[in-house]
Design an enzyme around this catalytic site. Sequence first.
Site, PDB file in Angstrom:
ATOM      1  N   SER A 133      29.572  25.791 -56.804  1.00 27.14           N
ATOM      2  CA  SER A 133      29.480  24.386 -56.402  1.00 27.14           C
ATOM      3  C   SER A 133      28.545  24.198 -55.214  1.00 27.14           C
ATOM      4  O   SER A 133      28.460  25.076 -54.329  1.00 27.14           O
ATOM      5  CB  SER A 133      30.890  23.913 -56.027  1.00 27.14           C
ATOM      6  N   TYR A 158      38.648  23.974 -51.432  1.00 30.21           N
ATOM      7  CA  TYR A 158      37.960  24.120 -52.721  1.00 30.21           C
ATOM      8  C   TYR A 158      36.636  24.852 -52.523  1.00 30.21           C
ATOM      9  O   TYR A 158      36.321  25.820 -53.226  1.00 30.21           O
ATOM     10  CB  TYR A 158      37.730  22.740 -53.340  1.00 30.21           C
TER      11      TYR A 158
HETATM   12  N1  LIG Z   1      31.967  18.285 -62.202  1.00 28.52           N
HETATM   13  C1  LIG Z   1      31.292  18.576 -61.094  1.00 28.52           C
HETATM   14  O1  LIG Z   1      30.639  17.703 -60.492  1.00 28.52           O
HETATM   15  C2  LIG Z   1      31.297  19.986 -60.551  1.00 28.52           C
HETATM   16  C3  LIG Z   1      30.532  20.248 -59.396  1.00 28.52           C
HETATM   17  C4  LIG Z   1      30.535  21.535 -58.873  1.00 28.52           C
HETATM   18  C5  LIG Z   1      31.255  22.551 -59.501  1.00 28.52           C
HETATM   19  N2  LIG Z   1      32.003  22.258 -60.607  1.00 28.52           N
HETATM   20  C6  LIG Z   1      32.752  23.353 -61.240  1.00 28.52           C
HETATM   21  O2  LIG Z   1      32.461  23.366 -62.627  1.00 28.52           O
HETATM   22  C7  LIG Z   1      33.618  23.782 -63.349  1.00 28.52           C
HETATM   23  C8  LIG Z   1      33.947  22.748 -64.420  1.00 28.52           C
HETATM   24  O3  LIG Z   1      34.170  21.499 -63.782  1.00 28.52           O
HETATM   25  P1  LIG Z   1      34.565  20.195 -64.588  1.00 28.52           P
HETATM   26  O4  LIG Z   1      34.089  19.029 -63.808  1.00 28.52           O
HETATM   27  O5  LIG Z   1      34.201  20.346 -66.017  1.00 28.52           O
HETATM   28  O6  LIG Z   1      36.150  20.250 -64.408  1.00 28.52           O
HETATM   29  P2  LIG Z   1      37.322  20.051 -65.468  1.00 28.52           P
HETATM   30  O7  LIG Z   1      38.573  19.944 -64.656  1.00 28.52           O
HETATM   31  O8  LIG Z   1      36.988  18.942 -66.407  1.00 28.52           O
HETATM   32  O9  LIG Z   1      37.317  21.412 -66.264  1.00 28.52           O
HETATM   33  C9  LIG Z   1      37.982  22.563 -65.811  1.00 28.52           C
HETATM   34  C10 LIG Z   1      38.887  23.059 -66.914  1.00 28.52           C
HETATM   35  O10 LIG Z   1      39.568  24.212 -66.440  1.00 28.52           O
HETATM   36  C11 LIG Z   1      40.897  24.175 -66.912  1.00 28.52           C
HETATM   37  N3  LIG Z   1      41.746  24.957 -66.018  1.00 28.52           N
HETATM   38  C12 LIG Z   1      42.089  24.665 -64.738  1.00 28.52           C
HETATM   39  N4  LIG Z   1      42.925  25.583 -64.254  1.00 28.52           N
HETATM   40  C13 LIG Z   1      43.102  26.495 -65.257  1.00 28.52           C
HETATM   41  C14 LIG Z   1      43.884  27.676 -65.368  1.00 28.52           C
HETATM   42  N5  LIG Z   1      44.669  28.112 -64.360  1.00 28.52           N
HETATM   43  N6  LIG Z   1      43.844  28.367 -66.533  1.00 28.52           N
HETATM   44  C15 LIG Z   1      43.068  27.940 -67.561  1.00 28.52           C
HETATM   45  N7  LIG Z   1      42.337  26.811 -67.522  1.00 28.52           N
HETATM   46  C16 LIG Z   1      42.354  26.102 -66.368  1.00 28.52           C
HETATM   47  C17 LIG Z   1      41.273  22.700 -66.907  1.00 28.52           C
HETATM   48  O11 LIG Z   1      42.341  22.417 -67.795  1.00 28.52           O
HETATM   49  C18 LIG Z   1      39.951  22.039 -67.309  1.00 28.52           C
HETATM   50  O12 LIG Z   1      39.907  21.781 -68.707  1.00 28.52           O
HETATM   51  C19 LIG Z   1      34.721  23.972 -62.317  1.00 28.52           C
HETATM   52  O13 LIG Z   1      34.770  25.339 -61.972  1.00 28.52           O
HETATM   53  C20 LIG Z   1      34.254  23.139 -61.137  1.00 28.52           C
HETATM   54  O14 LIG Z   1      34.765  23.646 -59.929  1.00 28.52           O
HETATM   55  C21 LIG Z   1      32.028  20.995 -61.146  1.00 28.52           C
END
Ligand SMILES: NC(=O)c1ccc[n+]([C@@H]2O[C@H](COP(=O)([O-])OP(=O)(O)OC[C@H]3O[C@@H](n4cnc5c(N)ncnc54)[C@H](O)[C@@H]3O)[C@@H](O)[C@H]2O)c1
Length: 328
Positions: A133, A158
């Site tokens: 991130s 986070y």
């Molecule tokens: N969306 C953004 O702007 C953004 C920015 C920076 C980093 N990220 C990173 O990208 C990744 C995806 O983000 P996103 O926005 O798609 O989030 P999201 O919450 O839509 O997707 C994450 C998925 O992980 C699953 N999950 C969470 N804990 C879990 C566990 N213990 N076991 C199994 N599955 C689990 C959730 O059910 C979810 O479907 C994450 O790692 C997030 O930190 C996202």
Amino acid sequence: MNKSVIPAKSALITGGAGFIGSHLVDSLLRDGYEVTVIDNFDPYYPAEIKQQNIAPHLQHPHYRLLDVDIRDAAAINPIEGCFDVIVHLAAKAGVRNSLSDPLGYQMSNVIGLQNLLSFAHARKIKQFVFGSSSSVYGDCPRLPWSESDLDLLPLNPYASTKLAGEQLGYVYSRTFGLRFIGLRFFTVFGERQRPDLAIHKFAQLMLAGRSIPVYGDGSSERDFTYWGDIVAGIRAAMDYTASDYEVFNLGNHRTIGLLETIHKLEAVLGVKAQIDWQDWQPGEMRRTWANIDKAQRLLGFIPATDFDRGLERFAVWLKERLCAEAAA
Ligand SMILES: NC(=O)c1ccc[n+]([C@@H]2O[C@H](COP(=O)([O-])OP(=O)(O)OC[C@H]3O[C@@H](n4cnc5c(N)ncnc54)[C@H](O)[C@@H]3O)[C@@H](O)[C@H]2O)c1
């Protein structure tokens, strides 16, 4: 078997029911990958949204869904299959929530990652792509942020789990021979965006005729990146072999102020926003801005969808979804 047939590549995608993960799965299935998804439908936001994300995948012959918790090594280790690559996106996401549940974030984002790295090592999986991130930069003073910046100063639990994840990845690369590519995503938006993220949250409130909470004086800025560009960057990282450990910024290299974001949302939704001014929140970054030279040079990463176009697509998608829900 006909020897000229090249076997399909096989990918293990954690978090594949979420916002970014489900878009990545779309792209991999389209290109003939065998896809195994691990997702526990974490209750941070409603499981029904994730079920909608994966609905088109469920009948696909090259798709397998495992409702497994990444915190549970005993559930991960027996997973059958040979994988060419792991893309690890499962995490507790969301900055604000991490302030009240730091231990939960450590468990999912650090212990969960450790379990996947141990699995990769035990199964001799060569390539590991990690969803990091922009928040790892935190108070880093030089903007736009570049991967060569060493003063990474995360401001919330986070962000610190993501920085810990990049360092854990270095250990597995340097000492255990795994290729580890960390991708620092900069605020991802567009269709299926997480409902807790500002654009989606604001849009829902505005369409419902409710006020939107704006923290601080509205001067914060974000480098918003369309999901299609993020998926292109992940795909390039899955195929990257030129070195064994790298981190890359995946951003748009353009910042947009919060008030400008709200004005643009008003335009695409056709609704005037009522702002509910609130104090600055602890742990929030004032500005994010990616230098993407390295990703461009080594991954061929060039953002293709600008903010205005991505926002229009988001608005169309959201209105269609709300209409479908109202009709159901
Ligand atoms: N969306 C953004 O702007 C953004 C920015 C920076 C980093 N990220 C990173 O990208 C990744 C995806 O983000 P996103 O926005 O798609 O989030 P999201 O919450 O839509 O997707 C994450 C998925 O992980 C699953 N999950 C969470 N804990 C879990 C566990 N213990 N076991 C199994 N599955 C689990 C959730 O059910 C979810 O479907 C994450 O790692 C997030 O930190 C996202």
